[in-house]
Motif scaffolding. Structure first.
Motif, mmCIF file in Angstrom:
data_model
loop_
_atom_site.group_PDB
_atom_site.id
_atom_site.type_symbol
_atom_site.label_atom_id
_atom_site.label_comp_id
_atom_site.label_asym_id
_atom_site.label_seq_id
_atom_site.Cartn_x
_atom_site.Cartn_y
_atom_site.Cartn_z
ATOM 1 N N GLY A 180 54.497 91.301 161.706
ATOM 2 C CA GLY A 180 56.035 91.160 162.499
ATOM 3 C C GLY A 180 56.914 91.056 161.099
ATOM 4 O O GLY A 180 56.418 90.450 160.270
ATOM 5 N N ALA A 181 57.911 91.927 161.063
ATOM 6 C CA ALA A 181 59.007 91.578 159.882
ATOM 7 C C ALA A 181 60.308 91.376 160.514
ATOM 8 O O ALA A 181 60.705 92.137 161.407
ATOM 9 C CB ALA A 181 58.725 93.039 159.230
ATOM 10 N N SER A 182 60.992 90.493 159.778
ATOM 11 C CA SER A 182 62.204 90.198 159.948
ATOM 12 C C SER A 182 62.959 89.221 159.023
ATOM 13 O O SER A 182 62.045 88.444 158.253
ATOM 14 C CB SER A 182 62.224 89.423 161.419
ATOM 15 O OG SER A 182 61.664 88.354 161.190
ATOM 16 N N GLY A 183 63.960 89.707 158.772
ATOM 17 C CA GLY A 183 64.835 88.893 157.637
ATOM 18 C C GLY A 183 64.284 88.851 156.216
ATOM 19 O O GLY A 183 64.253 87.808 155.552
ATOM 20 N N GLY A 184 63.656 90.050 155.839
ATOM 21 C CA GLY A 184 63.116 90.168 154.508
ATOM 22 C C GLY A 184 61.817 89.469 154.458
ATOM 23 O O GLY A 184 61.068 88.945 153.266
ATOM 24 N N ARG A 185 61.088 89.086 155.440
ATOM 25 C CA ARG A 185 59.690 88.224 155.474
ATOM 26 C C ARG A 185 58.823 88.922 156.586
ATOM 27 O O ARG A 185 59.205 89.695 157.387
ATOM 28 C CB ARG A 185 59.953 86.894 155.955
ATOM 29 C CG ARG A 185 61.030 85.980 154.925
ATOM 30 C CD ARG A 185 60.823 84.547 155.202
ATOM 31 N NE ARG A 185 59.512 83.796 154.766
ATOM 32 C CZ ARG A 185 59.355 83.408 153.566
ATOM 33 N NH1 ARG A 185 60.150 83.857 152.888
ATOM 34 N NH2 ARG A 185 58.228 82.945 153.301
ATOM 35 N N VAL A 186 57.595 88.926 156.051
ATOM 36 C CA VAL A 186 56.519 89.782 156.764
ATOM 37 C C VAL A 186 55.382 88.683 157.189
ATOM 38 O O VAL A 186 55.112 88.126 156.270
ATOM 39 C CB VAL A 186 55.963 90.916 155.930
ATOM 40 C CG1 VAL A 186 54.868 91.532 156.705
ATOM 41 C CG2 VAL A 186 57.398 91.924 155.809
ATOM 42 N N ARG A 187 54.719 88.735 158.330
ATOM 43 C CA ARG A 187 53.724 87.860 158.589
ATOM 44 C C ARG A 187 52.602 88.754 159.326
ATOM 45 O O ARG A 187 52.977 89.783 160.071
ATOM 46 C CB ARG A 187 53.859 86.652 159.214
ATOM 47 C CG ARG A 187 54.197 86.664 160.720
ATOM 48 C CD ARG A 187 54.343 85.445 161.259
ATOM 49 N NE ARG A 187 54.540 85.575 162.564
ATOM 50 C CZ ARG A 187 53.610 84.916 163.459
ATOM 51 N NH1 ARG A 187 52.768 83.946 162.962
ATOM 52 N NH2 ARG A 187 53.613 85.043 164.855
ATOM 53 N N LEU A 188 51.451 88.386 158.960
ATOM 54 C CA LEU A 188 50.179 89.432 159.665
ATOM 55 C C LEU A 188 50.077 88.763 160.924
ATOM 56 O O LEU A 188 50.042 87.423 161.314
ATOM 57 C CB LEU A 188 48.873 89.147 158.957
ATOM 58 C CG LEU A 188 47.697 89.593 159.449
ATOM 59 C CD1 LEU A 188 47.690 91.006 159.793
ATOM 60 C CD2 LEU A 188 46.328 89.110 158.696
ATOM 61 N N LEU A 189 50.070 89.434 162.226
ATOM 62 C CA LEU A 189 50.330 89.056 163.468
ATOM 63 C C LEU A 189 48.858 88.502 163.995
ATOM 64 O O LEU A 189 48.120 89.266 163.769
ATOM 65 C CB LEU A 189 50.708 90.037 164.351
ATOM 66 C CG LEU A 189 52.136 90.601 164.325
ATOM 67 C CD1 LEU A 189 52.475 91.701 165.169
ATOM 68 C CD2 LEU A 189 52.997 89.518 164.432
ATOM 69 N N PRO A 190 48.835 87.175 164.443
ATOM 70 C CA PRO A 190 47.503 86.707 165.029
ATOM 71 C C PRO A 190 46.978 87.566 166.233
ATOM 72 O O PRO A 190 48.075 87.892 166.861
ATOM 73 C CB PRO A 190 47.819 85.262 165.229
ATOM 74 C CG PRO A 190 49.289 85.082 165.244
ATOM 75 C CD PRO A 190 50.037 86.319 164.578
ATOM 76 N N PRO A 191 45.758 87.623 166.682
ATOM 77 C CA PRO A 191 44.940 87.126 166.216
ATOM 78 C C PRO A 191 44.310 87.851 164.809
ATOM 79 O O PRO A 191 43.082 87.522 164.450
ATOM 80 C CB PRO A 191 43.809 86.902 167.062
ATOM 81 C CG PRO A 191 44.010 88.037 168.089
ATOM 82 C CD PRO A 191 45.536 88.333 167.993
ATOM 83 N N ARG A 192 44.868 88.999 164.565
ATOM 84 C CA ARG A 192 44.318 89.783 163.463
ATOM 85 C C ARG A 192 44.095 89.011 162.109
ATOM 86 O O ARG A 192 44.975 88.363 161.827
ATOM 87 C CB ARG A 192 45.112 90.847 163.303
ATOM 88 C CG ARG A 192 44.261 92.278 162.779
ATOM 89 C CD ARG A 192 45.402 93.606 162.939
ATOM 90 N NE ARG A 192 45.479 93.945 164.228
ATOM 91 C CZ ARG A 192 44.511 94.832 164.770
ATOM 92 N NH1 ARG A 192 43.615 95.133 164.042
ATOM 93 N NH2 ARG A 192 44.811 95.407 166.218
#
Ligand code: AMP
Ligand code: MG
Length: 417
Positions: free
Chosen positions: A118-130
């Protein structure tokens, strides 16, 4: 001249012992684009690590797996496309946008696929549960090969994969073995050229073009001589000429008929016969001999190996695949020489022949069902002159000597072209 018939295994072993003594007659350099099907005569070395940098195999975000697995959002610190080096190492608590084929920034140990974030506002996170494991979607520098590694050795047949590898090592030219020149001498009073209108009892020469194709497939350069009539003098002259090649194939004239003159003509040229018959069908009258050089400057080592193939087209094809191709491949420098066999499951009952190993035109579906062999069935044929049947087959079913009957469902060997 020995008249004992060898078993297939004995004849095969004998030909193989001759093949190991045959070597290519030199090398030449060819352009990479012309190298398909040729035989490598040089070592191919890696001129750099492969891959030359730790490479991303995905479009996504280079990261530290441990940080990504917290599922916290991480700062997007930079971006690299294929062809560029990353401008910096990966900062702590960050990801780095990266394209397939681009070098991974220092500090990153995995690449998250773009589809998994998931990417927003210059930040990115690995989407759980992955989650992601270290090393995922990265091929480390040198994982495939190290600079200086021997990637291919002489004797390798060059195909699409070897061409790609040579290109990746910066080799626009390759050293390959010279192709052996293989004489094809067809015999028979009834044989006319393909272009000719055959008389009522005449037959077009199909063995000439067929053997030329088989010789090419095995890595040789065919030299089809004018067809020789069934007459001793003409045959002797033609055979003498054929002996200028590196290997001699004769078709026809080796059976027991009144005008089968190949063996006596070979003998008159001083042939040493290795065998004059094999317990196979088709192909039983096959002759394998060496004809000494008539050129006083050549020594006995360069005696010409000569195969007298029975003239029936299916016999000629089978005996070439079994015994001719290994000799051509050896002269061509190929490491792999033997005939190619595979296993298949028989689709119908088939009768064997007492005292003969049989090779029947057959069709294999080559289906790759897990846990199952491909299925093979015989093509209906009218014996070893049946070109129609052979053209409708894609392999030969092998029936062991003395097998009275092989039943539907049994596992059998097939000879591949
Ligand atoms: P031979 O081995 O000479 O007794 O020939 C066996 C059969 O194969 C005969 O029916 C020939 O007509 C046939 N044959 C021989 N040579 C050729 C050829 N070059 N092309 C097609 N058929 C051939
Ligand atoms: Mg004949």
């Amino acid at each position: 001249m020995s008249s004992a018939l060898l078993s297939y295994g004995e004849a095969q072993a004998l030909v193989a012992t001759h093949a190991v003594r045959l070597t290519p007659l030199g090398t030449e350099r060819v352009a990479l684009a012309e190298a398909n099907g040729r035989v490598l005569a040089q070592v191919l070395r890696a001129d750099r690590d492969q891959p030359p940098f730790s490479r991303s195999t995905r479009d996504g975000y280079a990261c530290r797996a441990a940080e990504a697995n917290t599922h916290h959002s991480l700062a997007l610190a930079g971006s690299t496309r294929a062809g560029e080096l990353p401008s910096a190492a990966l900062p702590i608590s960050s990801v780095w946008e990266i394209m397939t084929g681009a070098p991974v920034p220092e500090g990153a140990d995995a690449v998250i696929m773009v589809e998994h974030v998931g990417a927003s506002g210059g930040r990115v996170r690995l989407l759980p549960p992955r989650t992601i494991a270290p090393g995922e979607n990265i091929v480390a520098r040198g994982a495939q090969a190290r600079i200086g590694d021997e990637l291919l050795v002489p004797g390798a047949t060059i195909g699409f994969a070897q061409i790609a590898l040579a290109a990746s090592c910066g080799c626009p030219l390759l050293e390959v073995f010279l192709k052996p020149r293989v004489a094809i001498l067809n015999t028979g009073d009834e044989i006319v050229p393909v272009e000719a209108e055959p008389g009522p009892a005449e037959i077009r020469n199909s063995n000439g073009p067929m053997l030329a194709a088989l010789v090419r497939d095995a890595g040789g350069e065919p030299w089809v001589l004018p067809t020789a009539p069934d007459n001793t003098q003409a045959l002797e002259a033609a055979l003498r000429e054929a002996c200028e090649a590196d290997l001699v194939l004769i078709s026809g004239g080796v059976s027991a008929g009144k005008f089968d003159l190949v063996e006596p003509v070979m003998a008159s040229l001083g042939a040493r016969f290795h065998f004059t018959g094999v317990r196979i069908q088709p192909g039983k009258p096959l002759v394998f001999a060496e004809i000494p050089s008539t050129n006083p400057h050549q020594n006995e080592d360069r005696a010409k190996h000569c195969l007298g193939l029975p003239g029936n087209p299916v016999s000629s094809a089978v005996t070439f695949l079994l015994f001719g191709a290994p000799l051509v491949r050896a002269l061509a420098g190929r490491t792999h020489r033997g005939p190619r066999f595979a296993l298949a499951r028989l689709a119908e009952d088939v009768k064997g022949k007492a005292g003969l190993m049989r090779f029947l035109p057959a069709h294999c579906n080559f289906a790759a069902t897990p846990g199952e062999f491909p299925i093979v069935w015989c093509v209906e044929w009218q014996g070893s002159g049946d070109l129609v049947a052979m053209a409708h087959s894609n392999c030969f079913l092998v029936l062991p000597e003395d097998a009275e009957r092989i039943s539907v469902g049994e596992t059998v060997r097939i000879l591949l072209a």
